[in-house]
Design an enzyme around this catalytic site. Sequence first.
Site, PDB file in Angstrom:
ATOM      1  N   CYS A  25       0.839  -1.203   0.000  1.00 46.15           N
ATOM      2  CA  CYS A  25       0.000   0.000   0.000  1.00 46.15           C
ATOM      3  C   CYS A  25       0.878   1.259   0.000  1.00 46.15           C
ATOM      4  CB  CYS A  25      -0.973  -0.045   1.174  1.00 46.15           C
ATOM      5  SG  CYS A  25      -2.444   0.942   0.849  1.00 46.15           S
TER       6      CYS A  25
ATOM      7  N   HIS B 287      -3.482  -4.911   0.595  1.00 46.64           N
ATOM      8  CA  HIS B 287      -2.913  -5.427   1.847  1.00 46.64           C
ATOM      9  C   HIS B 287      -2.951  -6.952   1.869  1.00 46.64           C
ATOM     10  CE1 HIS B 287      -2.481  -1.599   3.990  1.00 46.64           C
ATOM     11  NE2 HIS B 287      -3.563  -1.219   3.348  1.00 46.64           N
TER      12      HIS B 287
ATOM     13  N   GLU C 278      -1.358  -8.861   3.556  1.00 49.85           N
ATOM     14  CA  GLU C 278      -1.167  -9.384   4.917  1.00 49.85           C
ATOM     15  C   GLU C 278      -2.490  -9.752   5.591  1.00 49.85           C
ATOM     16  OE1 GLU C 278      -0.756  -6.221   3.999  1.00 49.85           O
ATOM     17  OE2 GLU C 278      -1.163  -4.808   5.622  1.00 49.85           O
TER      18      GLU C 278
HETATM   19  N1  GLN Z   1      -1.976   6.795   2.730  1.00 50.51           N
HETATM   20  C1  GLN Z   1      -2.084   6.029   1.544  1.00 50.51           C
HETATM   21  C2  GLN Z   1      -3.449   6.158   0.882  1.00 50.51           C
HETATM   22  O1  GLN Z   1      -4.400   6.571   1.505  1.00 50.51           O
HETATM   23  C3  GLN Z   1      -1.755   4.563   1.803  1.00 50.51           C
HETATM   24  C4  GLN Z   1      -2.768   3.905   2.678  1.00 50.51           C
HETATM   25  C5  GLN Z   1      -2.261   2.613   3.264  1.00 50.51           C
HETATM   26  O2  GLN Z   1      -1.061   2.331   3.271  1.00 50.51           O
HETATM   27  N2  GLN Z   1      -3.164   1.825   3.812  1.00 50.51           N
HETATM   28  O3  GLN Z   1      -3.586   5.837  -0.265  1.00 50.51           O
END
Ligand code: GLN
Length: 538
Positions: free
Chosen positions: A378, A504, A506
């Site tokens: 992400c 994600h 994970e």
């Molecule tokens: N801050 C980034 C976004 O909103 C990444 C979000 C995250 O890593 N969950 O796109």
Amino acid sequence: MKYIFVTGGVVSSLGKGLTAGALGALLEVRGLTVRIQKFDPYLNVDPGTMNPYQHGEVYVLDDGAETDLDLGHYERFTSGLLGRANSLTSGQVYEAVIAKERRGDYLGATVQVIPHVTDEIKGRILKGAEGVDVLITEIGGTTGDIEGLPFLEALRQFQLDHGRENTLFIHCTLIPYLRAAGELKTKPSQQSVAKLREIGIQPDILVCRTEHPITTSMRNKLSLYCNVPVNAVVECRDVESSVYELPLALAGENLDELVVKRLNLAVNARDLTVWQDVTRRLRFPLNRVRIGVVGKYMNLQDAYKSVYESLIHGGIANDCGVQIVRLDSEDLERQGTAPLEGLDGILVPGGFGDRGIEGKIMAVRHARENRIPFYGLCLGMQVAVIEFARSVCGLEDANSTEFAPNTKNPVIDIMETQKGVTGKGGTMRLGAYECRLQPGTHAFAAYGSDTVFERHRHRFEFNGAYREQFAKAGLRIGGVNPATGLVEIVEIADHPWFVGVQYHPEFKSKPTRPHPLFSAFIKAAVKNKKSSPTPPTA
Ligand code: GLN
């Protein structure tokens, strides 16, 4: 339908969620279908708006629910997928009750904790149990908390409604060791059980967290004072190498057998091969690697819980012990990249806000230039794109509009659907979305499939306007969302293993079914280690 309730006494962080998860695993092994859910007494509607210092990681489900990290334990220990209905907070309960009141559903009545709030809670127990043999519901917090009372009252009523033969209470408690006295103490447990009995709940099983073995005489004492049969006093000592030893440890204390007998469940014989194999691989791995995780909540145990667990799973898949080296990205900003020396792989996890971003970019650059396996999740993928834009494409001011709203090169930009969104709760792009994989990429090789569904939680995305420029410079697209064209995976073509994902992964890894990308990352780290001298140990 059988219902198990798990409460906690004396202190929080006793590992109630792990106990619930491990019990779920043991019941699945006996052939039962199990679901585990969590009731949290706090007033937030969900933990999505809490920071990691308050709450640890926010765990995201397929349906986009932002939930407590205990749901991560439940999904890792059992095979069932959870949904929004499996995570209830006081905030949701009151939101629902007040909405009904305004609609006129209770017309004429005074709306009260008993029965209206408790009915709402009981309804969620019934809903959670649909389609499974056994529902385990964990109640957050500790007995005696004011906020927890309506939940405990609802459980008392639930037992009255559904019969003792169908309901079982497990109380997790702490047996502290007083070093000066050289003794374990049972009094706090006696008092927390007394608190439960005051409300009308008699626990059937006590799970006792302890650093030292509990003697027979202490078991007798706990039994007598807590009104629990002596064989239902279960010792739960700190496990040696990992939480995945817990099913074996609790089976050793016959927890599953106690539950099966008490609830009169028809089950198969106990076959623990799966968990024995997991434990063996964790205790005696053939290989070992050191993986650096570069984030900004490094002294918190729980902030990147699922990431740490998934790395361990990737290790299980490769018969490899994973030593996780936690690195604070702001330290890299102060000290340079020396702490990254000797790592076999580097992972940058998700996050929000600009603190520590430049340190993460330094970690990406180090991994790219030194050809160390890199895995970005992400925000980790987004900083990888920024680093590539700056160092390889020569776009020196490249950035994300999250950190530099006026940058001339917004290589990461707010998603169209997020523009103008002002409310913070539950408004990100959340949950499972499809990703089509590009043949010939690391991701395609790892998944062995061309379509996957992964969980998301973000507002910003790869800016498609730079796609061609990046492709020419060697950043390839590993996967996109077929409906929107949103870039889900980026890879550096000329690198042993450099993968960034907008999602994600994970949240979809289990010790018994490691996530393909985590397995591939650890595999690449093992390979990288073989080709370089043995790193010094930390
Ligand atoms: N801050 C980034 C976004 O909103 C990444 C979000 C995250 O890593 N969950 O796109």
